[in-house]
Scaffold this motif. Sequence first.
Motif, PDB file in Angstrom:
ATOM      1  N   GLU A   1     -12.994 -26.819  39.394  1.00 24.18           N
ATOM      2  CA  GLU A   1     -13.976 -25.746  39.544  1.00 24.18           C
ATOM      3  C   GLU A   1     -13.848 -24.795  38.358  1.00 24.18           C
ATOM      4  N   CYS A   2     -14.912 -24.686  37.571  1.00 25.18           N
ATOM      5  CA  CYS A   2     -14.873 -23.860  36.357  1.00 25.18           C
ATOM      6  C   CYS A   2     -15.343 -22.435  36.592  1.00 25.18           C
ATOM      7  N   SER A   3     -15.871 -22.170  37.781  1.00 30.32           N
ATOM      8  CA  SER A   3     -16.362 -20.833  38.074  1.00 30.32           C
ATOM      9  C   SER A   3     -15.813 -20.370  39.420  1.00 30.32           C
ATOM     10  N   PRO A   4     -14.488 -20.177  39.507  1.00 28.90           N
ATOM     11  CA  PRO A   4     -13.880 -19.888  40.807  1.00 28.90           C
ATOM     12  C   PRO A   4     -14.069 -18.456  41.278  1.00 28.90           C
ATOM     13  N   ASN A   5     -14.510 -17.581  40.400  1.00 32.05           N
ATOM     14  CA  ASN A   5     -14.525 -16.155  40.747  1.00 32.05           C
ATOM     15  C   ASN A   5     -15.917 -15.550  40.856  1.00 32.05           C
ATOM     16  N   GLY A   6     -16.933 -16.370  40.997  1.00 34.68           N
ATOM     17  CA  GLY A   6     -18.273 -15.809  41.115  1.00 34.68           C
ATOM     18  C   GLY A   6     -19.348 -16.809  40.753  1.00 34.68           C
TER      19      GLY A   6
ATOM     20  N   SER B   1     -19.995 -15.426  35.466  1.00 36.56           N
ATOM     21  CA  SER B   1     -18.618 -15.032  35.765  1.00 36.56           C
ATOM     22  C   SER B   1     -17.668 -15.728  34.794  1.00 36.56           C
ATOM     23  N   PRO B   2     -16.454 -15.207  34.627  1.00 39.39           N
ATOM     24  CA  PRO B   2     -15.502 -15.799  33.680  1.00 39.39           C
ATOM     25  C   PRO B   2     -15.219 -17.266  33.984  1.00 39.39           C
ATOM     26  N   THR B   3     -15.171 -18.059  32.936  1.00 41.88           N
ATOM     27  CA  THR B   3     -14.877 -19.483  33.081  1.00 41.88           C
ATOM     28  C   THR B   3     -13.377 -19.700  33.191  1.00 41.88           C
ATOM     29  N   ALA B   4     -12.981 -20.610  34.069  1.00 35.85           N
ATOM     30  CA  ALA B   4     -11.564 -20.906  34.250  1.00 35.85           C
ATOM     31  C   ALA B   4     -10.952 -21.369  32.933  1.00 35.85           C
TER      32      ALA B   4
ATOM     33  N   GLN C   1      -7.148 -42.987  39.646  1.00 35.38           N
ATOM     34  CA  GLN C   1      -6.167 -43.802  38.932  1.00 35.38           C
ATOM     35  C   GLN C   1      -6.250 -43.603  37.414  1.00 35.38           C
ATOM     36  N   VAL C   2      -7.468 -43.444  36.899  1.00 32.26           N
ATOM     37  CA  VAL C   2      -7.628 -43.312  35.442  1.00 32.26           C
ATOM     38  C   VAL C   2      -7.759 -41.847  35.027  1.00 32.26           C
ATOM     39  N   ASN C   3      -7.578 -40.937  35.986  1.00 37.22           N
ATOM     40  CA  ASN C   3      -7.669 -39.501  35.714  1.00 37.22           C
ATOM     41  C   ASN C   3      -9.046 -39.107  35.167  1.00 37.22           C
ATOM     42  N   GLY C   4     -10.065 -39.739  35.695  1.00 34.75           N
ATOM     43  CA  GLY C   4     -11.431 -39.339  35.348  1.00 34.75           C
ATOM     44  C   GLY C   4     -11.825 -38.126  36.160  1.00 34.75           C
ATOM     45  N   THR C   5     -12.113 -37.029  35.495  1.00 31.69           N
ATOM     46  CA  THR C   5     -12.274 -35.746  36.171  1.00 31.69           C
ATOM     47  C   THR C   5     -13.653 -35.158  35.921  1.00 31.69           C
ATOM     48  N   MET C   6     -14.216 -34.593  36.971  1.00 32.60           N
ATOM     49  CA  MET C   6     -15.481 -33.877  36.852  1.00 32.60           C
ATOM     50  C   MET C   6     -15.203 -32.377  36.786  1.00 32.60           C
ATOM     51  N   TYR C   7     -15.813 -31.716  35.818  1.00 29.82           N
ATOM     52  CA  TYR C   7     -15.736 -30.263  35.687  1.00 29.82           C
ATOM     53  C   TYR C   7     -17.103 -29.703  36.048  1.00 29.82           C
ATOM     54  N   GLY C   8     -17.106 -28.730  36.963  1.00 30.15           N
ATOM     55  CA  GLY C   8     -18.382 -28.193  37.416  1.00 30.15           C
ATOM     56  C   GLY C   8     -18.250 -26.790  37.961  1.00 30.15           C
ATOM     57  N   ALA C   9     -19.340 -26.309  38.560  1.00 34.81           N
ATOM     58  CA  ALA C   9     -19.371 -24.976  39.157  1.00 34.81           C
ATOM     59  C   ALA C   9     -20.066 -25.074  40.505  1.00 34.81           C
ATOM     60  N   HIS C  10     -19.612 -24.280  41.446  1.00 35.21           N
ATOM     61  CA  HIS C  10     -20.134 -24.370  42.814  1.00 35.21           C
ATOM     62  C   HIS C  10     -21.597 -23.979  42.904  1.00 35.21           C
ATOM     63  N   TRP C  11     -22.082 -23.182  41.941  1.00 35.74           N
ATOM     64  CA  TRP C  11     -23.461 -22.726  41.987  1.00 35.74           C
ATOM     65  C   TRP C  11     -24.405 -23.618  41.178  1.00 35.74           C
ATOM     66  N   CYS C  12     -23.886 -24.648  40.558  1.00 34.03           N
ATOM     67  CA  CYS C  12     -24.676 -25.504  39.653  1.00 34.03           C
ATOM     68  C   CYS C  12     -25.451 -26.557  40.446  1.00 34.03           C
ATOM     69  N   PRO C  13     -26.799 -26.561  40.385  1.00 35.62           N
ATOM     70  CA  PRO C  13     -27.569 -27.547  41.158  1.00 35.62           C
ATOM     71  C   PRO C  13     -27.323 -28.980  40.712  1.00 35.62           C
TER      72      PRO C  13
END
Length: 286
Positions: A226-231, A235-238, A194-206
């Motif tokens: 997802e900031c690391s969609p390609n590796g 890898s390049p950041t989104a 509702q408040v557009n609170g968003t988490m930015y992360g990477a799939h490989w980040c513990p």
Amino acid sequence: MAYLQQPESWLQQNSRPILGGLAGLGSLLTAYLTFNKLTERSAAFCTADGGCDLVLSSKWATFLGMPTAALGFLGFAGILVLAILPATLPLVKQWRWPVLFGLVSSMMAFEMYMLYLMVGVLQQFCLYCVTSIVLVVGLWLVTLLGHRWLDWGRLIFSYILISLFTLVATIGVYANQVPPASRLATELAAHLRQVNGTMYGAHWCPHCLEQKELFGSAFKQVPYVECSPNGGPGSPTAQVCLDQGIRSYPTWVINDKTYPGVKSLEALAALTDFDVDGDLLAPPAP
């Protein structure tokens, strides 16, 4: 030829009262933590988003659907009972110390794994966890040195087997269990949308995984980029993450303000002005 038996040391004479005292303290500590976990209350001196709060709300705070502290309570209570049972009861004199050694050895291996998780994975400090670890180490030393063991080679071999079994079972349970979503996590996830609170992360980040596990199954409802969609790492950041100025994972963006690092549910509620009332502090559904 007659042999004189060595007199018992002070520790051997007082080992059972010492074990009872340490186990009693451990039982009180873990009972308190179990109560707080079941009612989703914060433990005393655990500030929101602090190390203790993050450790006690992580995926490792639950074991087979029950609070990990409850498992510790069963162990401490078992040692307390074994320490105070009179030797006149059947089988107590024969089996008291072997059972004590097996139970304490298993708890020792489990607590060493918890120490590894706290220091090596979560990288947080939890006073309650450290206290529990110290108590278990004390119990293990008193059990080892407070009794006359006749075969130290067999004792060491038994300790290795018990430790290996405990570690394999513990790692297996944690690798396969999915943390349930609490009512707080479910309602907070809806509020974040509702408040557009968003988490930015990477799939490989513990630490991103740690953050997700605080929500349990409710995380699928949390706005996430997802900031690391390609590796993997490097890898390049989104582009969307670059536009937001994301420099570390995870990072929360709430009301155009960035908040890097893992945040407890209570801390996120405070950042988003989400009212945490008593109804939301109910235990998660089984």
